[in-house]
Design a protein around this motif. Structure first.
Motif, mmCIF file in Angstrom:
data_model
loop_
_atom_site.group_PDB
_atom_site.id
_atom_site.type_symbol
_atom_site.label_atom_id
_atom_site.label_comp_id
_atom_site.label_asym_id
_atom_site.label_seq_id
_atom_site.Cartn_x
_atom_site.Cartn_y
_atom_site.Cartn_z
ATOM 1 N N ASN A 18 0.835 -1.201 0.000
ATOM 2 C CA ASN A 18 0.000 0.000 0.000
ATOM 3 C C ASN A 18 0.880 1.266 0.000
ATOM 4 N N ASP A 57 -4.708 10.015 -1.652
ATOM 5 C CA ASP A 57 -5.474 9.017 -0.902
ATOM 6 C C ASP A 57 -4.869 8.861 0.498
ATOM 7 N N LYS A 58 -5.611 9.255 1.523
ATOM 8 C CA LYS A 58 -5.092 9.209 2.898
ATOM 9 C C LYS A 58 -4.926 7.792 3.438
ATOM 10 N N SER A 59 -5.482 6.799 2.746
ATOM 11 C CA SER A 59 -5.367 5.416 3.225
ATOM 12 C C SER A 59 -4.045 4.762 2.824
#
Length: 103
Positions: A18, A57-59
């Motif tokens: 990620n 995207d903060k994830s």
């Protein structure tokens, strides 16, 4: 924000599915080479830099670097304030990077 040594940063990045690599140097610095797959957002752009961060995207897990580790540390702190939970600063920055480089 976590400050990681060159070895820790590279090892963690390699194992992270990620991961998002963020280069906060100037365009001129990037011309000297960059870590493969890095996205460049120049921290010196001020408010424009903030707008560019807001679009991310903060994830994701962000691996952030600059030339020596100072600006990327600032960028990680800003990102944490904006709600990014995982921002990792590369201590020593690109100037001490021994991994792969693209031009």
């Amino acid at each position: 924000m976590s400050d990681l040594s060159q070895e820790q940063w590279a090892k963690q990045l390699k194992a992270d599915e990620n991961a998002f690599i963020l280069d906060v140097r100037t365009e001129e610095e990037v011309e000297d080479g960059f870590i493969p797959n890095a996205k460049n957002l120049n921290i010196f752009k001020g408010q424009a830099f903030i707008y560019e961060l807001e679009a991310l995207d903060k994830s994701k897990n962000y691996y952030v670097y600059c030339r020596s580790g100072g600006r990327s540390g600032q960028a990680c702190a800003i990102m944490n304030e904006m709600g990014f939970e995982n921002a990792y600063n590369l201590l020593g920055g690109f100037s001490e990077w021994t991994g792969d480089v693209e031009k």
